[in-house]
Every structure is written in C-alpha cells, then in structure tokens.
Design a protein around this motif. Structure first.
Motif, PDB file in Angstrom:
ATOM      1  N   GLN A 181       0.802  -1.291   0.158  1.00  0.00           N
ATOM      2  CA  GLN A 181      -0.055  -0.027   0.021  1.00  0.00           C
ATOM      3  C   GLN A 181       0.909   1.370   0.109  1.00  0.00           C
ATOM      4  O   GLN A 181       0.123   2.412  -0.215  1.00  0.00           O
ATOM      5  CB  GLN A 181      -0.964   0.055   1.215  1.00  0.00           C
ATOM      6  CG  GLN A 181      -1.744  -1.200   1.430  1.00  0.00           C
ATOM      7  CD  GLN A 181      -2.596  -1.119   2.600  1.00  0.00           C
ATOM      8  OE1 GLN A 181      -2.959  -0.351   3.229  1.00  0.00           O
ATOM      9  NE2 GLN A 181      -2.163  -2.328   3.338  1.00  0.00           N
ATOM     10  N   GLY A 182       2.277   1.330   0.318  1.00  0.00           N
ATOM     11  CA  GLY A 182       2.983   2.388   0.158  1.00  0.00           C
ATOM     12  C   GLY A 182       3.004   3.033   1.691  1.00  0.00           C
ATOM     13  O   GLY A 182       2.331   2.636   2.531  1.00  0.00           O
ATOM     14  N   MET A 183       3.841   4.261   1.703  1.00  0.00           N
ATOM     15  CA  MET A 183       3.986   4.755   3.143  1.00  0.00           C
ATOM     16  C   MET A 183       2.490   5.468   3.465  1.00  0.00           C
ATOM     17  O   MET A 183       2.405   5.618   4.682  1.00  0.00           O
ATOM     18  CB  MET A 183       5.008   5.858   3.049  1.00  0.00           C
ATOM     19  CG  MET A 183       6.533   5.261   2.563  1.00  0.00           C
ATOM     20  SD  MET A 183       6.979   3.957   3.862  1.00  0.00           S
ATOM     21  CE  MET A 183       6.889   5.011   5.388  1.00  0.00           C
ATOM     22  N   ALA A 184       1.894   6.150   2.392  1.00  0.00           N
ATOM     23  CA  ALA A 184       0.697   6.921   2.643  1.00  0.00           C
ATOM     24  C   ALA A 184      -0.310   6.221   3.550  1.00  0.00           C
ATOM     25  O   ALA A 184      -0.933   6.685   4.525  1.00  0.00           O
ATOM     26  CB  ALA A 184      -0.160   7.260   1.577  1.00  0.00           C
ATOM     27  N   ALA A 185      -0.381   4.857   3.477  1.00  0.00           N
ATOM     28  CA  ALA A 185      -1.428   3.807   4.113  1.00  0.00           C
ATOM     29  C   ALA A 185      -1.027   3.844   5.374  1.00  0.00           C
ATOM     30  O   ALA A 185      -1.863   3.587   6.597  1.00  0.00           O
ATOM     31  CB  ALA A 185      -1.563   2.656   3.452  1.00  0.00           C
ATOM     32  N   LEU A 186       0.308   3.913   5.776  1.00  0.00           N
ATOM     33  CA  LEU A 186       0.718   3.811   7.313  1.00  0.00           C
ATOM     34  C   LEU A 186       0.635   5.009   8.292  1.00  0.00           C
ATOM     35  O   LEU A 186       0.844   5.159   9.472  1.00  0.00           O
ATOM     36  CB  LEU A 186       1.934   3.241   7.163  1.00  0.00           C
ATOM     37  CG  LEU A 186       2.341   2.098   6.635  1.00  0.00           C
ATOM     38  CD1 LEU A 186       3.805   1.600   6.603  1.00  0.00           C
ATOM     39  CD2 LEU A 186       1.352   0.786   7.098  1.00  0.00           C
ATOM     40  N   ALA A 187       0.752   6.163   7.344  1.00  0.00           N
ATOM     41  CA  ALA A 187       1.014   7.413   7.883  1.00  0.00           C
ATOM     42  C   ALA A 187       0.361   8.003   9.105  1.00  0.00           C
ATOM     43  O   ALA A 187       0.772   8.545  10.154  1.00  0.00           O
ATOM     44  CB  ALA A 187       1.317   8.818   7.041  1.00  0.00           C
TER      45      ALA A 187
END
Ligand SMILES: O=C(O)CCC(=O)CC(=O)O
Length: 263
Positions: free
Chosen positions: A141-147
C-alpha cells in the motif's frame, strides 16, 4: 559528505566543532526519519562538541539497497561513519532503531562509544509478526497507508493537531518504501536483551510520556539492564521528543554531557 560501507553510500552531516580533537556526539535517527530529525535541537545544543549525524541506509540521501537489512549492517554503517571521521570515545545518542544501533555499536566497539543515550527505544522492539505485517503493508500500500497510524505513535495529541506536524509527516511520506521495509526487517530480527545486559558504560534513558511506539516502561526496562543508568520521561511528547519538546530534550542531553565530562 558521503561515507561508503560495503558499496552503500551514507549521507553524513557534521555540525559544531570540526575535527577529531573535539569531544564528539553522534546521533542515530529512527525508522522513517532522516538526519533532519535532529534539526529542532541543533541550535540549542551546547557549543564545543562536534555533532555528527547520518541518514541510515534506505533513508534520506543515503543509498537504498534492496530490503531486508540486518541489524549487523546498520551497526556496520554506524561504525563506518565513525571510523571515517576518526570518532573515539563519543557520546552516542540513538532514538528508537537508532538506540538499537547504539546498543549494538557499544557491544562491538567500546573504543567508539564511551557513553550512550537510549532515547525512545528498547533492547527488543515489538514482535517479528508486527514487523513482517508492517513490511507487507508498506509493500502493498505504500507509506501513505501507514502515515496516520504512525503520526499517532510519534506525537502527542496537541502536536498532532497543530500545523507543526506537516513537515514530519512529509518526512515519513518521502521515505523510500524499500528503505523503510529494509529497516523493519532489521528490527524484526533483533533481540539485544542479553548483550545489552553485559554493557557497563554511562547510560541515560529518555522516554516520551505519550510514546505509542516505545512506551516509557520499555525504555526504563532497557536502561535498567545497565547498572548505574538513569531514566527520564519528557511530558507532552510522543516517540520523537527531540521534535516535540526540543528544549527539554537538550536540557537532558546537556546534563548528561556535563556528567560524563564531555563538556
Ligand atoms: O521508530 C523506530 O525506529 C521504530 C519504532 C516504530 O515502529 C515507530 C513507529 O511507530 O512507526
């Protein structure tokens, strides 16, 4: 400047005094941050020492080798930075995974580390499953999903709601997912409880009262492994108290530098 370790180029910055004759403080930053993590405290630090920081592999302007990384490689990077700058007898300040690097480097190279600050860290962080799930999430999902979840662990509620949070969220979002996953792999494979228990050097622990990643009890238990260590909690701060409460952070560091005869 760039320092190379086994073909991996590491971005290094030196502030304060220049040259190996000055007392030296080395800073190691956390997962998903780069050497600018320390920007808020730099102008507040006491004059006199040389202050060294670098971007971990996979972060900032350093190279991004393929994940996963080993904790041994992260420690060897720290060693390469210190050897390139002729660092001996430094005070090593490590935050979170940077604090794991501090512990590993102190075990391996007592000639480099004379005293250490273990900030918002542990001898073991989370479980292999937690880190493997995080690697899977960042890959799919990339960094944005964790931010948003990470911001809740990094900062207390007031800071999180303020505009001041934006550059730190950007720092996370700009982290290469491969580099992030690589360092998650290193944390997953690390348990320093036994080696850290054998350490005998001046050590100070710092925790943030609102730290959702490495809560105060974890930091306290970790520094308690080292006889004679002391421990401090910074109120109204999460996982990155050098950002949220820079003056309090510097006051603790300056006290430690004085007690250890560094300044
Ligand atoms: O910050 C680190 O170096 C590792 C701990 C962590 O997981 C931070 C976070 O909650 O994302």
């Amino acid at each position: 400047m760039m320092v190379e370790n086994n073909g991996v180029r590491l971005n290094v910055q030196v502030d304060g005094a220049q040259g190996p004759d000055a007392p030296t403080v080395v800073f190691a930053n956390s997962l998903g941050t780069n050497l600018h993590l320390w920007d808020p405290i730099m102008d507040l630090l006491p004059a006199g020492p040389r202050y060294i920081r670098w971007d971990k592999r996979g972060h900032g302007a350093s190279d991004v080798p393929p994940a996963p990384y080993s904790m041994g490689a992260l420690i060897a990077d720290a060693e390469a930075v210190c050897d390139a700058l002729a660092v001996r007898d430094c005070v090593f300040v490590g935050l979170s995974v940077g604090g794991m690097i501090a512990q590993g480097l102190a075990v391996k190279r007592m000639d480099i580390v004379r005293a250490m600050v273990l900030s918002n860290t542990g001898a073991k962080l989370g479980t292999p499953k937690l880190w493997n799930d995080r690697i899977a999430a960042v890959r799919s999902q990339g960094m944005a999903a964790l931010a948003d979840g990470i911001m809740e662990r990094w900062f207390g509620p007031a800071f999180r709601k303020s505009p001041a949070v934006a550059p730190w969220k950007d720092m996370l979002l700009n982290t290469d997912p491969e580099g992030y996953a690589g360092v998650c792999g290193a944390i997953a494979g690390t348990d320093f409880i036994t080696p850290t228990s054998g350490l005998r050097l001046p050590t100070m622990g710092i925790a943030g009262s609102d730290d959702g990643s490495t809560p105060p009890d974890l930091v306290r238990e970790t520094v308690d492994l080292i006889p004679g260590s002391d421990f401090h909690i910074i109120r109204r701060a999460g996982h990155l108290p050098c950002v949220e409460q820079p003056q309090e952070y510097v006051d603790l560091l300056a006290g430690f530098l004085t007690r250890t005869g560094t300044i």
